[in-house]
Every structure is written in C-alpha cells, then in structure tokens.
Design a protein around this motif. Structure first.
Motif, PDB file in Angstrom:
ATOM      1  N   GLU A  30      27.392  16.881  49.417  1.00 44.42           N
ATOM      2  CA  GLU A  30      29.071  17.336  49.453  1.00 44.42           C
ATOM      3  C   GLU A  30      29.190  18.557  50.916  1.00 44.42           C
ATOM      4  OE1 GLU A  30      30.466  20.467  46.814  1.00 44.42           O
ATOM      5  OE2 GLU A  30      31.797  18.828  46.284  1.00 44.42           O
ATOM      6  N   LYS A  31      30.595  18.089  51.858  1.00 45.88           N
ATOM      7  CA  LYS A  31      30.758  19.033  52.667  1.00 45.88           C
ATOM      8  C   LYS A  31      31.199  19.524  52.575  1.00 45.88           C
ATOM      9  CE  LYS A  31      28.844  18.168  56.389  1.00 45.88           C
ATOM     10  NZ  LYS A  31      27.779  19.484  57.627  1.00 45.88           N
ATOM     11  N   LEU A  32      31.172  20.628  52.207  1.00 48.78           N
ATOM     12  CA  LEU A  32      32.020  22.136  52.285  1.00 48.78           C
ATOM     13  C   LEU A  32      32.535  23.147  53.498  1.00 48.78           C
ATOM     14  CD1 LEU A  32      31.853  23.305  48.934  1.00 48.78           C
ATOM     15  CD2 LEU A  32      33.338  21.762  49.799  1.00 48.78           C
ATOM     16  N   GLY A  33      33.093  22.763  54.462  1.00 51.76           N
ATOM     17  CA  GLY A  33      33.052  23.325  56.058  1.00 51.76           C
ATOM     18  C   GLY A  33      31.671  23.159  56.916  1.00 51.76           C
ATOM     19  N   ASP A  34      31.350  23.810  57.108  1.00 54.71           N
ATOM     20  CA  ASP A  34      30.160  23.799  58.404  1.00 54.71           C
ATOM     21  C   ASP A  34      28.940  23.319  56.858  1.00 54.71           C
ATOM     22  OD1 ASP A  34      31.570  23.857  60.628  1.00 54.71           O
ATOM     23  OD2 ASP A  34      30.977  26.008  60.695  1.00 54.71           O
ATOM     24  N   GLN A  35      28.938  23.893  55.976  1.00 53.54           N
ATOM     25  CA  GLN A  35      27.912  23.802  54.880  1.00 53.54           C
ATOM     26  C   GLN A  35      27.778  22.674  53.453  1.00 53.54           C
ATOM     27  OE1 GLN A  35      26.490  26.942  55.061  1.00 53.54           O
ATOM     28  NE2 GLN A  35      24.253  25.781  53.238  1.00 53.54           N
ATOM     29  N   THR A  36      26.436  22.020  54.108  1.00 57.02           N
ATOM     30  CA  THR A  36      26.208  20.511  53.291  1.00 57.02           C
ATOM     31  C   THR A  36      25.543  20.555  51.530  1.00 57.02           C
ATOM     32  OG1 THR A  36      25.995  19.842  55.376  1.00 57.02           O
ATOM     33  CG2 THR A  36      25.106  18.741  53.188  1.00 57.02           C
ATOM     34  N   TYR A  37      26.102  20.751  50.843  1.00 57.97           N
ATOM     35  CA  TYR A  37      25.505  20.697  49.598  1.00 57.97           C
ATOM     36  C   TYR A  37      24.963  19.269  48.532  1.00 57.97           C
ATOM     37  CZ  TYR A  37      28.061  24.697  49.703  1.00 57.97           C
ATOM     38  OH  TYR A  37      28.758  26.105  49.943  1.00 57.97           O
ATOM     39  N   TYR A  38      24.040  19.415  48.109  1.00 57.11           N
ATOM     40  CA  TYR A  38      23.435  18.361  47.374  1.00 57.11           C
ATOM     41  C   TYR A  38      23.701  18.475  46.314  1.00 57.11           C
ATOM     42  CZ  TYR A  38      20.051  16.723  51.229  1.00 57.11           C
ATOM     43  OH  TYR A  38      19.910  16.430  52.718  1.00 57.11           O
ATOM     44  N   LYS A  39      24.289  17.263  45.366  1.00 56.29           N
ATOM     45  CA  LYS A  39      24.897  17.653  43.927  1.00 56.29           C
ATOM     46  C   LYS A  39      23.697  16.443  43.090  1.00 56.29           C
ATOM     47  CE  LYS A  39      28.634  17.609  42.789  1.00 56.29           C
ATOM     48  NZ  LYS A  39      30.257  17.504  43.422  1.00 56.29           N
ATOM     49  N   TYR A  40      23.067  17.039  41.538  1.00 56.33           N
ATOM     50  CA  TYR A  40      22.576  16.181  41.137  1.00 56.33           C
ATOM     51  C   TYR A  40      22.704  16.294  39.221  1.00 56.33           C
ATOM     52  CZ  TYR A  40      19.599  16.904  44.372  1.00 56.33           C
ATOM     53  OH  TYR A  40      18.653  17.238  46.226  1.00 56.33           O
ATOM     54  N   VAL A  41      23.046  15.572  38.489  1.00 60.09           N
ATOM     55  CA  VAL A  41      22.878  15.025  36.981  1.00 60.09           C
ATOM     56  C   VAL A  41      21.543  14.382  36.773  1.00 60.09           C
ATOM     57  CG1 VAL A  41      24.485  14.135  35.522  1.00 60.09           C
ATOM     58  CG2 VAL A  41      25.208  14.269  36.958  1.00 60.09           C
ATOM     59  N   LEU A  42      21.388  15.182  35.872  1.00 62.18           N
ATOM     60  CA  LEU A  42      19.732  14.796  35.181  1.00 62.18           C
ATOM     61  C   LEU A  42      20.121  14.512  33.905  1.00 62.18           C
ATOM     62  CD1 LEU A  42      19.517  17.395  37.681  1.00 62.18           C
ATOM     63  CD2 LEU A  42      16.954  16.309  37.734  1.00 62.18           C
ATOM     64  N   GLU A  43      19.517  13.878  32.572  1.00 58.57           N
ATOM     65  CA  GLU A  43      19.418  13.942  31.636  1.00 58.57           C
ATOM     66  C   GLU A  43      17.732  14.038  31.505  1.00 58.57           C
ATOM     67  OE1 GLU A  43      19.445  10.418  28.417  1.00 58.57           O
ATOM     68  OE2 GLU A  43      21.455  10.640  29.871  1.00 58.57           O
ATOM     69  N   THR A  44      17.474  15.028  30.627  1.00 55.56           N
ATOM     70  CA  THR A  44      16.332  16.347  30.769  1.00 55.56           C
ATOM     71  C   THR A  44      15.982  15.848  28.863  1.00 55.56           C
ATOM     72  OG1 THR A  44      17.291  18.120  31.110  1.00 55.56           O
ATOM     73  CG2 THR A  44      16.431  17.036  32.480  1.00 55.56           C
ATOM     74  N   PRO A  45      15.364  14.927  28.526  1.00 56.79           N
ATOM     75  CA  PRO A  45      15.395  15.260  27.551  1.00 56.79           C
ATOM     76  C   PRO A  45      13.724  16.351  26.938  1.00 56.79           C
ATOM     77  CG  PRO A  45      14.464  12.771  28.072  1.00 56.79           C
ATOM     78  CD  PRO A  45      15.256  13.910  29.183  1.00 56.79           C
ATOM     79  N   PHE A  46      13.019  16.193  27.800  1.00 59.14           N
ATOM     80  CA  PHE A  46      11.960  17.499  27.778  1.00 59.14           C
ATOM     81  C   PHE A  46      11.821  18.569  28.380  1.00 59.14           C
ATOM     82  CE2 PHE A  46      10.233  13.704  27.474  1.00 59.14           C
ATOM     83  CZ  PHE A  46      10.251  12.446  26.001  1.00 59.14           C
ATOM     84  N   ALA A  47      13.361  19.327  28.521  1.00 52.14           N
ATOM     85  CA  ALA A  47      13.308  19.903  29.471  1.00 52.14           C
ATOM     86  C   ALA A  47      14.190  21.399  29.090  1.00 52.14           C
ATOM     87  CB  ALA A  47      14.739  19.950  30.657  1.00 52.14           C
ATOM     88  N   LEU A  48      13.423  22.735  28.790  1.00 44.83           N
ATOM     89  CA  LEU A  48      13.148  23.904  28.256  1.00 44.83           C
ATOM     90  C   LEU A  48      14.673  24.174  28.739  1.00 44.83           C
ATOM     91  CD1 LEU A  48      10.008  25.723  28.707  1.00 44.83           C
ATOM     92  CD2 LEU A  48      10.583  24.415  27.134  1.00 44.83           C
ATOM     93  N   THR A  49      14.865  24.086  29.159  1.00 45.74           N
ATOM     94  CA  THR A  49      17.008  24.596  29.703  1.00 45.74           C
ATOM     95  C   THR A  49      17.517  23.763  29.014  1.00 45.74           C
ATOM     96  OG1 THR A  49      17.223  23.163  31.093  1.00 45.74           O
ATOM     97  CG2 THR A  49      16.584  25.471  32.198  1.00 45.74           C
TER      98      THR A  49
END
Length: 255
Positions: free
Chosen positions: A193-212
């Motif tokens: 994603e580009k917002l002005g001069d800044q670039t962002y990476y976006k993620y969707v994760l399915e994490t069955p063993f994550a602590l979060t």
C-alpha cells in the motif's frame, strides 16, 4: 541429563521457517535460561502489567480511550491515537517517527514495562521493542512494535522496498507478530500500500500456535533507522465478531 541451551539462535527464535511449537520437544526448553528476547516475546503475548520500583513506566491510561481521545473525522465511531514524544522513550529519542491509528472508544491502553518498552536501551537498541499496546477483552489487542533497521539491512535509512519483498520482511519479523515462531504457511495474504511517499506492507496470518492469538493482522513500514510494525491479534472467539474492527484499525495505521 544435560539440557539444551536456549539462545537467540536456537530454532525457537529463528527469524524464518521456525518449527511450530508443537514440534519442539519439552526437553529443549530450560526455564532457567530465559533471554531478554524470550522475555520480549512473553510480553508481546501476555501484556503483563509489570511495575519496576523507582523506574518510570509507560504513561498509559487504563481507562477507555474514548474518554480522552478525539473522534476520527473520517469515521466518528472510532477515536484517533496520535503518538507524540511524551508517549514512548523511542519517540523522545527520535528513533521512531510519530504514528497514528484509529481505535474503538471502549478500548484501553495497557501499561508496558521498561524492559519491553526499550527504555533501558535507547537510543541504540539491538532488539525490537513494544511502543504502545491497546486491548479490549471481547475484541482483541493491537500493538506497535519497533525494530532497529540494522537487524534487517546494512543500508542506512533504507525504505521498506529496499529491505526486501513483503515475504522477506515477514520472515524476519514474523516471530514479533506471533509472539513465538513463524511458519510461511501461516501467511494467508500480503499486499503493498502507498500512502503519500510512504510504502506499507500488509499481512493477514492464520497462526494456530501463536501466543498472541490464532488470527493476526500486520502492517509494516520503514522510516529513518527503524521499521515500525502494527499488529492486531485475536483468538477465534474474538475474531468472529471483531475482524472488521481490527481491519479498520490496521488500515488506519500510518507514519
């Protein structure tokens, strides 16, 4: 019987394709050999209200954010958190540029201990730290994690594109999203994603063993000497009712 030493280079701390926790034999973990990085991961997942005697902690207010943040002009059902130097040690040190994102008004900010906030290592931290954290028991939690750029590239002031692809970046920072390990199979979707001069990476994760949590959303960008990562986490029950809310919060994050 000798136990294996737990170090930042052990498989559980690998920054790419780490084995999932279910594949780690219990005998490899020595509870008496926790490192600072292990403590960081526990803090990411559990958000302990740790108070260090005689040492200032985060200025977090444990009241609903709607009581002191202003409504968003684009979406009045949310309020806007705009980070300033008074909010975190890294912002005061100039290591992180001010950031902002939207929150539901009934969320609360969580206090962060000095060791997890990076207060002890500013202005030159070698490991990532937690900037701020907010949560709601029924909807999930969000946090800002900042990582020194030097962990990812030797190029000063590199843009996120210069660090690498979205997949390369999440392979390095995935454990700081999940709270323990990262498996590329957990990545469901990535985008740029580009917002002005800044670039962002976006993620969707399915994490069955994550602590979060079993569901994690993340959005990352780089500016100056730091990569800043927004993480939204939820368990299965929270996700059913709050995924749209968490995605709105994720989309609103920007430096």
């Amino acid at each position: 019987m000798a136990t294996a030493s737990l170090t930042p280079t052990s498989p559980i701390f690998s920054t790419s394709t780490s084995p999932s926790p279910k594949s780690l034999p219990k005998s490899t973990i020595n509870p008496n050999q926790f490192t600072l990085r292990r403590q960081f991961f526990q803090g990411l997942a559990l958000s302990p209200l740790i108070f260090t005697r005689g040492t200032p902690i985060s200025l977090a207010r444990e009241v609903e954010v709607g009581s002191y943040l202003t409504p968003s002009s684009s979406n009045p059902s949310f309020v806007v958190f705009k980070a300033t130097p008074k909010d975190t040690p890294a912002l005061r040190a100039g290591n992180v540029q001010p950031y902002q994102f939207m929150l539901p008004p009934n969320w609360k900010q969580t206090r962060i201990s000095n060791i997890l906030s990076g207060n002890y290592c500013q202005p030159k931290c070698a490991e990532p730290w937690i900037e701020v954290k907010f949560e709601n028991e029924k909807q999930g939690k969000v946090q800002i994690v900042a990582s020194p750029l030097i962990r990812l590239t030797n190029k000063p002031n590199a843009s996120i594109e210069e660090i690498g692809t979205p997949e390369k970046l999440i392979a390095s920072l995935g454990p700081f999203v999940t709270g323990n390990s990262y498996d590329p199979d957990e990545l469901l979707e990535s985008s740029v994603e580009k917002l002005g001069d800044q670039t962002y990476y976006k993620y969707v994760l399915e994490t069955p063993f994550a602590l979060t949590g079993t569901h994690n959303l993340a959005k990352a960008t780089a500016k100056g000497s730091t990569v800043v990562l927004f993480v939204a986490s939820a368990n299965d029950k929270q996700w059913q009712s709050s995924q749209k809310i968490l995605k709105t919060m994720l989309d609103s994050f920007q430096l």
